[in-house]
Motif scaffolding. Structure first.
Motif, PDB file in Angstrom:
ATOM      1  N   ALA A  54       0.860  -1.209   0.320  1.00  0.00           N
ATOM      2  CA  ALA A  54      -0.027  -0.099   0.666  1.00  0.00           C
ATOM      3  C   ALA A  54       1.022   1.550   0.056  1.00  0.00           C
ATOM      4  N   SER A  55       1.565   1.251   0.586  1.00  0.00           N
ATOM      5  CA  SER A  55       2.924   2.610   0.613  1.00  0.00           C
ATOM      6  C   SER A  55       3.190   2.732  -1.048  1.00  0.00           C
ATOM      7  N   GLY A  56       3.721   2.264  -1.215  1.00  0.00           N
ATOM      8  CA  GLY A  56       4.450   2.089  -2.800  1.00  0.00           C
ATOM      9  C   GLY A  56       5.381   2.468  -2.870  1.00  0.00           C
ATOM     10  N   VAL A  57       6.276   1.601  -1.877  1.00  0.00           N
ATOM     11  CA  VAL A  57       8.118   2.300  -2.292  1.00  0.00           C
ATOM     12  C   VAL A  57       8.325   0.787  -3.253  1.00  0.00           C
ATOM     13  N   ASN A  58       9.509   1.332  -3.425  1.00  0.00           N
ATOM     14  CA  ASN A  58      10.015   0.780  -4.802  1.00  0.00           C
ATOM     15  C   ASN A  58      12.073   0.653  -4.403  1.00  0.00           C
ATOM     16  N   ARG A  59      12.829   0.219  -5.525  1.00  0.00           N
ATOM     17  CA  ARG A  59      13.583   0.375  -4.904  1.00  0.00           C
ATOM     18  C   ARG A  59      14.184   1.768  -5.280  1.00  0.00           C
ATOM     19  N   SER A  60      13.521   2.503  -5.759  1.00  0.00           N
ATOM     20  CA  SER A  60      13.948   4.072  -5.649  1.00  0.00           C
ATOM     21  C   SER A  60      13.853   4.373  -4.737  1.00  0.00           C
ATOM     22  N   ASP A  61      13.140   3.472  -3.995  1.00  0.00           N
ATOM     23  CA  ASP A  61      13.224   4.408  -2.238  1.00  0.00           C
ATOM     24  C   ASP A  61      14.159   4.376  -1.135  1.00  0.00           C
ATOM     25  N   HIS A  62      13.922   5.250  -0.775  1.00  0.00           N
ATOM     26  CA  HIS A  62      15.025   5.384   0.627  1.00  0.00           C
ATOM     27  C   HIS A  62      13.744   5.836   1.664  1.00  0.00           C
ATOM     28  N   VAL A  63      13.857   4.620   2.477  1.00  0.00           N
ATOM     29  CA  VAL A  63      12.401   4.631   3.628  1.00  0.00           C
ATOM     30  C   VAL A  63      13.287   4.891   5.185  1.00  0.00           C
ATOM     31  N   LEU A  64      12.042   5.918   5.223  1.00  0.00           N
ATOM     32  CA  LEU A  64      13.006   6.726   7.323  1.00  0.00           C
ATOM     33  C   LEU A  64      11.323   5.223   8.147  1.00  0.00           C
ATOM     34  N   GLU A  65      11.644   4.124   8.958  1.00  0.00           N
ATOM     35  CA  GLU A  65      11.463   3.763   9.462  1.00  0.00           C
ATOM     36  C   GLU A  65      11.369   4.351  11.069  1.00  0.00           C
ATOM     37  N   VAL A  66      10.005   4.513  11.653  1.00  0.00           N
ATOM     38  CA  VAL A  66      10.495   4.574  12.802  1.00  0.00           C
ATOM     39  C   VAL A  66       9.817   3.389  13.730  1.00  0.00           C
ATOM     40  N   GLY A  67      10.011   2.998  14.994  1.00  0.00           N
ATOM     41  CA  GLY A  67      10.208   1.895  15.450  1.00  0.00           C
ATOM     42  C   GLY A  67      10.015   0.365  15.000  1.00  0.00           C
ATOM     43  N   PRO A  68      11.595   0.317  14.542  1.00  0.00           N
ATOM     44  CA  PRO A  68      10.983  -1.309  13.642  1.00  0.00           C
ATOM     45  C   PRO A  68      11.194  -2.372  14.546  1.00  0.00           C
ATOM     46  N   GLY A  69      11.480  -3.057  15.592  1.00  0.00           N
ATOM     47  CA  GLY A  69      11.157  -3.410  16.731  1.00  0.00           C
ATOM     48  C   GLY A  69      12.374  -4.500  16.158  1.00  0.00           C
ATOM     49  N   LEU A  70      11.353  -5.873  16.196  1.00  0.00           N
ATOM     50  CA  LEU A  70      12.509  -7.155  16.094  1.00  0.00           C
ATOM     51  C   LEU A  70      12.687  -7.090  14.645  1.00  0.00           C
ATOM     52  N   GLY A  71      11.934  -6.501  13.883  1.00  0.00           N
ATOM     53  CA  GLY A  71      12.113  -6.306  12.542  1.00  0.00           C
ATOM     54  C   GLY A  71      11.697  -6.779  10.972  1.00  0.00           C
ATOM     55  N   SER A  72      10.153  -7.452  11.811  1.00  0.00           N
ATOM     56  CA  SER A  72       8.811  -7.509  10.823  1.00  0.00           C
ATOM     57  C   SER A  72       9.300  -6.427   9.313  1.00  0.00           C
ATOM     58  N   LEU A  73       8.651  -5.372  10.163  1.00  0.00           N
ATOM     59  CA  LEU A  73       8.226  -4.222   8.904  1.00  0.00           C
ATOM     60  C   LEU A  73       9.834  -3.845   8.123  1.00  0.00           C
ATOM     61  N   THR A  74      10.538  -3.902   8.533  1.00  0.00           N
ATOM     62  CA  THR A  74      12.143  -3.476   8.062  1.00  0.00           C
ATOM     63  C   THR A  74      12.172  -4.620   7.290  1.00  0.00           C
ATOM     64  N   LEU A  75      12.341  -6.449   7.238  1.00  0.00           N
ATOM     65  CA  LEU A  75      12.755  -7.398   6.140  1.00  0.00           C
ATOM     66  C   LEU A  75      11.825  -7.180   5.380  1.00  0.00           C
ATOM     67  N   ALA A  76       9.791  -7.217   5.324  1.00  0.00           N
ATOM     68  CA  ALA A  76       9.602  -6.382   4.347  1.00  0.00           C
ATOM     69  C   ALA A  76      10.157  -5.128   3.226  1.00  0.00           C
ATOM     70  N   LEU A  77      10.934  -4.111   3.817  1.00  0.00           N
ATOM     71  CA  LEU A  77      10.537  -2.907   2.837  1.00  0.00           C
ATOM     72  C   LEU A  77      11.843  -3.731   2.642  1.00  0.00           C
ATOM     73  N   LEU A  78      12.812  -3.811   2.818  1.00  0.00           N
ATOM     74  CA  LEU A  78      13.630  -4.540   1.961  1.00  0.00           C
ATOM     75  C   LEU A  78      13.563  -5.630   1.183  1.00  0.00           C
TER      76      LEU A  78
END
Length: 312
Positions: free
Chosen positions: A43-67
């Protein structure tokens, strides 16, 4: 190489391996459902051209999906234990993708543009709910390079952010976030996708910054507009004519200024859109003397739930 996302069992084992217990003071609840994090990233629409700022990654669930989408990620984590662990978790699950991750142990409310070497283009986060609104407004103001925002917040806050003028949920956050861009809801998220399970539902909100802002965006102008918004909503039951009396002067002068901005003096603050506040400021000859008001609604505290809601 395919990135392995975290599941419920793995989240628990990971926390146990580092002797970590979620802290209510940080609102630490961790997403363990792969479909949910994929939904957020898609839903965020991010792709390889994006530099994403993630707040509160915690244990990394969302971080892995962004990568997994190919984006570069700067993860800002307030908890030093989690900030230290995150690079190890990412390396274990994505191998070569670790070179696209930067982890910073910081408080997002004081995080500044100067702390990054590359400007972010997107914000994707499961925001700590007790500070969700001030954190969101701070980041939108501090990082004008952010064009797209996708955040998960408490359902009640999501409703307030996306509320339209005149609605029961419309308030200070609804107006201020629209100073930066267009706001849309992207559905609900069940508490069952988190560990520990919170007592509230979550909501997804997307903000797309205006390609060309309809009004000035410099700090001084924005602060003046925000102060006018605070004035109007500090006295919700009053008409605009009376609510702005201290700022504009007598009732007649207040009415004259409102009429000059094409605003009916009998309207109430909760019916005014951000364009109305901007126009009122621009049409006022003395706009630089707008008094500061206590932004009572800006932080949007949520009674009895702020310490048991997901932030990861």
């Amino acid at each position: 190489m395919t990135i392995r996302l975290l599941g419920r069992t793995e989240i628990r084992h990971l926390a146990k391996s580092i002797d970590f217990r979620p802290r209510k003071s940080f609102g630490q609840n961790f997403v363990h459902d792969a479909n949910t994090v994929r939904r957020i990233v898609s839903a965020s629409g991010v792709n390889r051209s994006d530099h994403v700022l993630e707040v509160g990654p915690g244990l990394g669930s969302l971080t892995l999906a962004l990568l997994d989408r190919g984006a570069r990620v700067t993860a800002v984590e307030i908890d030093p234990v989690l900030a230290r662990q995150l690079p190890t978790t990412i390396a274990d699950h994505s191998h070569s993708e670790i070179n696209r991750l930067t982890v910073l142990n910081r408080d997002i409310l004081t995080f500044q543009r100067s702390e990054l070497t590359e400007e972010p283009t997107a914000l994707v986060a499961n925001l700590p709910y007790n500070v969700a609104v001030p954190a969101l407004l701070h980041l939108l103001a501090e990082f004008p390079s952010i064009r797209t925002v996708m955040v998960m917040v408490q359902a009640e806050v999501a409703e307030r952010l996306a509320a339209e003028p005149g609605g029961k949920d419309y308030g200070v956050p609804s107006v201020k976030v629209r100073f930066f861009g267009n706001v849309r809801r992207y559905g609900m998220v069940s508490p069952t996708v988190f560990w520990p399970i919170p007592r509230v539902y979550s909501g997804l909100v997307r903000i797309d910054r205006y390609e060309t802002s309809p009004w000035p965006t410099d700090t001084e102008f924005r602060q003046q507009v925000f102060e006018l918004i605070d004035v109007a909503f500090a006295q919700r039951r009053k008409t605009a004519r009376n609510a702005f009396a201290e700022w504009a002067g007598s009732g007649n002068e207040s009415a004259s200024r409102l009429l000059a901005a094409s605003i009916d003096p009998s309207r109430r603050g909760e019916t005014l859109g951000v364009a109305d506040f901007v126009r009122l400021l621009q049409r006022s000859e003395d706009w630089h003397v707008v008094p500061k008001a206590t932004p009572a609604e800006t932080a949007e505290p949520v009674t009895d739930t702020h310490d048991e809601v997901p932030s990861r």
